[in-house]
Design an enzyme around this catalytic site. Structure first.
Site, mmCIF file in Angstrom:
data_model
loop_
_atom_site.group_PDB
_atom_site.id
_atom_site.type_symbol
_atom_site.label_atom_id
_atom_site.label_comp_id
_atom_site.label_asym_id
_atom_site.label_seq_id
_atom_site.Cartn_x
_atom_site.Cartn_y
_atom_site.Cartn_z
ATOM 1 N N LYS A 107 0.843 -1.201 0.000
ATOM 2 C CA LYS A 107 0.000 0.000 0.000
ATOM 3 C C LYS A 107 0.877 1.250 0.000
ATOM 4 C CE LYS A 107 -3.701 -2.523 2.199
ATOM 5 N NZ LYS A 107 -4.298 -2.996 3.442
ATOM 6 N N GLN B 65 -4.793 -1.950 9.719
ATOM 7 C CA GLN B 65 -4.573 -3.254 9.084
ATOM 8 C C GLN B 65 -5.086 -4.375 9.994
ATOM 9 O OE1 GLN B 65 -3.193 -3.626 5.890
ATOM 10 N NE2 GLN B 65 -3.818 -5.754 6.135
ATOM 11 N N ASP C 166 -11.587 2.206 4.068
ATOM 12 C CA ASP C 166 -12.007 0.804 3.932
ATOM 13 C C ASP C 166 -13.518 0.719 3.696
ATOM 14 O OD1 ASP C 166 -10.056 -1.139 3.902
ATOM 15 O OD2 ASP C 166 -9.814 -1.196 6.075
#
Ligand code: NAP
Length: 287
Positions: free
Chosen positions: A54, A98, A123
């Site tokens: 990422k 995460q 997200d």
């Protein structure tokens, strides 16, 4: 008939180029670089690889990126304090924690994720963003199903008026996919482990999305000839062998278009995250 293969790398590249252009436009218009902060708690090796990917992706596209590494022993309050600081940080437009979280705080996952300001929830898991998706308001949408929708659109596959069937009702794939396809005027059925006579339903699908988590679950006899088959599944069946939820070899002989695994939907997720960071920045700057 052999199906058209929908290669993830082609679509992921298009999404990345789009994110890069939009990031440059924000820099030009507002003098602001979109920024992503990823918090990683503990030292899960797979998570470290995902976070590095990422970070690299951000750097390649002109997106500011911060990786915040917190020790395995981090408490819920310490993690929440870090999220609060990032919520208030004007350089950061997207925040991602995460997963999975270490054992001692895993039970508080919802509370932790809901602490992220909905405008920075790249997200798309925050209940406010879930609500916006359901009501059709603009918001942030989970990356994997959003990537699938954008791929269908970019591939020129008709959605309006089509029958879509999704196998799987998870909050991160199946349910958002349902609302995204409904929002594009498909007639959508969602199936799960209690669904009776699944093949009879899947055979009606013009668009079939498999998000089951079972290797080669969808077989050729479950697919209508000419249908588009999107395989979200990632199943490791041997140390170096990944397969999807669809039996690719047999289904590609029946389907009109199909995503492979590996090399399909899996490649779209990080590219869509980049788009979500840029969208989050756009929404915050235009608010
Ligand atoms: P999940 O939370 O485990 O959900 C699986 C769904 O499949 C559930 O709704 C379950 O039904 C349903 N199901 C299980 N067995 C079934 C059966 N025999 N018949 C019909 N439905 C059945 O999984 P997920 O998180 O959505 O992930 C699904 C797959 O996608 C996994 O392989 C995962 O690794 C992959 N994935 C890939 C990406 C990517 O970037 N490409 C991202 C996320 C997930 P119930 O609800 O009734 O239990």
């Amino acid at each position: 008939m052999t199906a058209r293969i929908l290669e993830g790398k082609v679509f992921a590249q298009a999404f990345r180029e789009d994110a890069q252009k939009k990031a440059a436009a924000l820099q030009e218009k507002y003098g602001v670089q979109p920024g992503l902060a990823v918090i990683i708690v503990g030292s899960n090796p797979a998570s470290q690889v995902y976070v590095r990917n990422k970070h690299k992706s951000c750097e390649a596209l002109g997106i500011y990126s911060e990786v915040i590494e917190m020790p395995e022993t981090t408490t819920k309050d310490e993690l929440i304090a870090k999220i609060d600081a990032l919520n208030a940080d004007v350089k950061i437009h997207g925040i991602l924690v995460q997963l999975p979280l270490p054992e001692q705080i895993a039970a508080h996952e919802s509370e932790i994720l809901e602490r992220i300001r909905p405008e920075k929830d790249v997200d798309g898991f925050h209940p406010v963003n879930v609500g916006r998706l359901v009501t059709g308001e603009p918001g942030l949408v989970p990356c994997t199903p959003f990537g699938c929708l954008r791929m269908l659109e970019l591939a020129g596959i008709p959605i309006d008026g089509q029958r879509a069937v999704i196998i799987g009702r998870s909050n991160i794939v199946g349910k958002p996919m349902l609302h995204l396809l409904l929002g594009k005027n498909a007639t959508v059925t969602i199936c799960h482990s209690h669904t009776k006579d699944l093949p009879a339903i899947t055979r009606e699908a013009d668009i079939l999305v498999a998000a089951v988590g079972r290797p080669k679950f969808v077989t050729a006899d479950m697919v209508k000839p000419g249908a588009t088959v999107i395989d979200v599944g990632i199943n490791r069946i041997a140390p170096k062998k990944l397969v999807g939820d669809v039996d690719f070899e047999s289904v590609k002989e029946v389907a009109g278009a199909i995503t492979p695994v590996p090399g399909g939907v899996g490649l779209l997720t990080v590219a869509m995250l980049m788009e979500n960071v840029v969208r989050a920045a756009e929404m915050q700057l235009q608010a």
